[in-house]
Structures are given as C-alpha cells and as structure tokens.
Design a protein around this motif. Sequence first.
Motif, mmCIF file in Angstrom:
data_model
loop_
_atom_site.group_PDB
_atom_site.id
_atom_site.type_symbol
_atom_site.label_atom_id
_atom_site.label_comp_id
_atom_site.label_asym_id
_atom_site.label_seq_id
_atom_site.Cartn_x
_atom_site.Cartn_y
_atom_site.Cartn_z
ATOM 1 N N GLY A 125 27.039 36.547 24.686
ATOM 2 C CA GLY A 125 27.350 36.810 26.083
ATOM 3 C C GLY A 125 27.711 35.547 26.830
ATOM 4 O O GLY A 125 27.298 35.358 27.980
ATOM 5 N N HIS A 126 28.478 34.668 26.167
ATOM 6 C CA HIS A 126 28.993 33.428 26.774
ATOM 7 C C HIS A 126 27.868 32.458 27.157
ATOM 8 O O HIS A 126 27.991 31.737 28.156
ATOM 9 N N LYS A 127 26.807 32.426 26.347
ATOM 10 C CA LYS A 127 25.726 31.467 26.612
ATOM 11 C C LYS A 127 26.138 30.036 26.269
ATOM 12 O O LYS A 127 25.647 29.084 26.855
ATOM 13 N N TYR A 128 27.018 29.897 25.250
ATOM 14 C CA TYR A 128 27.405 28.565 24.807
ATOM 15 C C TYR A 128 28.899 28.357 25.048
ATOM 16 O O TYR A 128 29.685 29.301 25.132
ATOM 17 N N GLU A 129 29.271 27.104 25.120
ATOM 18 C CA GLU A 129 30.593 26.741 25.617
ATOM 19 C C GLU A 129 31.721 27.144 24.667
ATOM 20 O O GLU A 129 32.747 27.664 25.097
ATOM 21 N N THR A 130 31.554 26.892 23.388
ATOM 22 C CA THR A 130 32.651 27.106 22.452
ATOM 23 C C THR A 130 32.269 28.102 21.368
ATOM 24 O O THR A 130 31.166 28.060 20.823
ATOM 25 N N HIS A 131 33.195 29.005 21.050
ATOM 26 C CA HIS A 131 33.008 29.911 19.921
ATOM 27 C C HIS A 131 34.348 30.325 19.322
ATOM 28 O O HIS A 131 34.439 31.283 18.574
ATOM 29 N N TYR A 132 35.396 29.599 19.649
ATOM 30 C CA TYR A 132 36.755 29.928 19.207
ATOM 31 C C TYR A 132 36.849 29.932 17.675
ATOM 32 O O TYR A 132 37.352 30.887 17.073
ATOM 33 N N ASN A 133 36.369 28.865 17.030
ATOM 34 C CA ASN A 133 36.466 28.776 15.576
ATOM 35 C C ASN A 133 35.518 29.741 14.877
ATOM 36 O O ASN A 133 35.876 30.351 13.861
#
Length: 355
Positions: A125-133
Amino acid sequence: MNSELEKFPKYYGFRMPGEWEPRRRTFIQWPVRDGENNRTNIWPDGVDEIKKIYSEVANAIAQFEEIVMIAPGKLYDEVRKYCGENVKIASYPIDDSWVRDNGPTFLLNEEQELAAVKWRFTSYGHKYETHYNDNKIPGHLAVEYDLPLFKSPLSIEGGAIHSDGQGTILTTESAILTSSRNSQFNKEEATELLKNYLGAENIVWLRTGLNGDLTDGHIDNVACFVKPGVILIQGCYDKDNPDYEIFQENLEILKNIKDRSSEMPYEIIEVEKPPIRYYNGQLLTLSYINFLPVEGGIILPIFGDDAFETDEKAIKLFTRIFPDRKIVTVNGTPICKGGGCVHCITQQMPLGKSL
C-alpha cells in the motif's frame, strides 16, 4: 480470449497447491535496501548482518532442494561470496528482499502444468518508496521458466494467502481490504477475484493479523495449513498481550469452517507465540508460523533469549507434526527487525512440468 472467464487461471483448471506438495525450487531476493539508494533503510542493524542471515537461510534450503537467489548482476560476486556454490544466482534488478510478496504465486493443474499469478504489487500500500523492479520479478520468472502469467488487478502480497491445495484459501481482511491497496473492490468482489486467480472455492477471511506487523497483518504470521485437514495457528494465552483478542477471534472463525474434501472440521493445532519483544521501540512480530516447508525438511525460525522456552516447545511440536521431515532452525530475529521472517523472504515453485 472470447469470454471474461477465460482470463482467469481457474478456467484452465489451475489451483494454488499446498506448500507441502512436491517442489521444484525456492527463490530468495538478496538484501539490497541499505539506505544508500533508498529513502527507507529497513534493516536497523545494517544490511551486512542481514546478508549473513539470508545466506544461512539459503544454504539451509540448499540441503533439500534447488535454491535460486535473485540479485542485481553487479552483486553477483557478493552473493557468491556470502552464499557459496550451493546457491544458484539469477541476475535481475530488484528493490527489496521479500520475494514471497512481490514474486509470483505459482499454480498447478491436473496435468502438472505450471502457471504463475502476478499480483499488483504496491509495496504494502505504498509504504516504501520504490517497487518498480520488484513488480517485474513475476514477469522475469515466467519468461525464464516458460510459464503462462496471469495478471491480477488485486493489490496483494504472497504472504497474505495460504492454500490447503484443495480449494480453500486463508487470508486476512486487514492485509487486502485496505484503502491503500484495493479501495476499488469490496469484500465480495475481492473474494471472487481470489477464487478465480487461485482456483479456489472457499475464501476464509480472518479479520486481522498480529500487532506490529508492517504488512497490515499477513496470514503467514497468524495461521497456515500444514497438511490436508490440519491448520496450525499461533496461540496467545496472556490476556495482557495485544494479540490475545486477535487469537481468540481467529480461533473461533477457524473452528467453524470445514475441510471441503472431507466435510469435517479442520484439526486445529496451536503453537505458543514467543514473548513480547521490542527493538528500538518497535514491536517485533515474532511468529513460528513464518516457517518454510521444503522437500524433506522444515526451515523453522527461532528467537532465542527470552523465547528459549517457546522455541523448545515449537521444535518439539514441529517434530511431531512433521515426523518425516528434518527440522532445521535458523535465527529469525534479525529478519523480524525488517518486518518479516523465513516464509516472507522465500517463494516456492511446485514440481510440475517446468524448466
């Protein structure tokens, strides 16, 4: 495809198998979130300590089955240094180290063909900044192992679901029905999507997971199926413990469901939870449920110190539940400081027909 139904794995006879079913390999993602390139450093004691623990878990698994460590190509030599030659390495860009959650959920059909589900991964739920990879890992593995990939509109993580392999899925409302993940779906709609993407007939919703769980209450800290007809739940017997009421409520729900294959109530086994523990003011979610069954073994987290007594009880209980498997214990505390444990950092691929 000609119909809406044909978009779903269930249409093709795919199901999420039980974790005790025969396995091909297990995946782990190498710890890379060290604060240097990410705003959030989730490892309070530094990334070097956790790399040692990840390598210990990987080598524990390697005693039983193939283990593949996913890591950026530039870290190949580092992974080889920590893990040795028993661990295979797959080079892909990643953001974090929780492949249970961002990786694919593997499915199996009666012909022993494999498929994979890609959930909409939003880093809790967008807790951390990056998750693209991390969001691309299911696609990479589907290509690598030549598997059909079904893309679900649900924003969930793999730690939020447990399967009995026979059509029943355990999950929690708190980890799926949150506005930060799935505000566009109500409970009924989410239930149907879970059934269609996991080949299930029954979704058992517990209300919430454990206190302190940064995932909003994943099921893999709370309860799991350990064999057909048997559920293991983490028990809490101290009325002053914040998890006591949660345990009582979840236990009541589980007592009132039936195994679809036998139409009998599930056998419910309780494993006593470790004592309450804080680290730097943060409540740690210590759970023996967060273990990993492997081919012929169990990788069981233990927590030491004030948890010595419950550790011993857990080891004896798991030895009784799994008499034909070797119990291998690992230190779960360092992983818990980052918000998960052994089950959270791994993802298994069933045996099936795969590369």
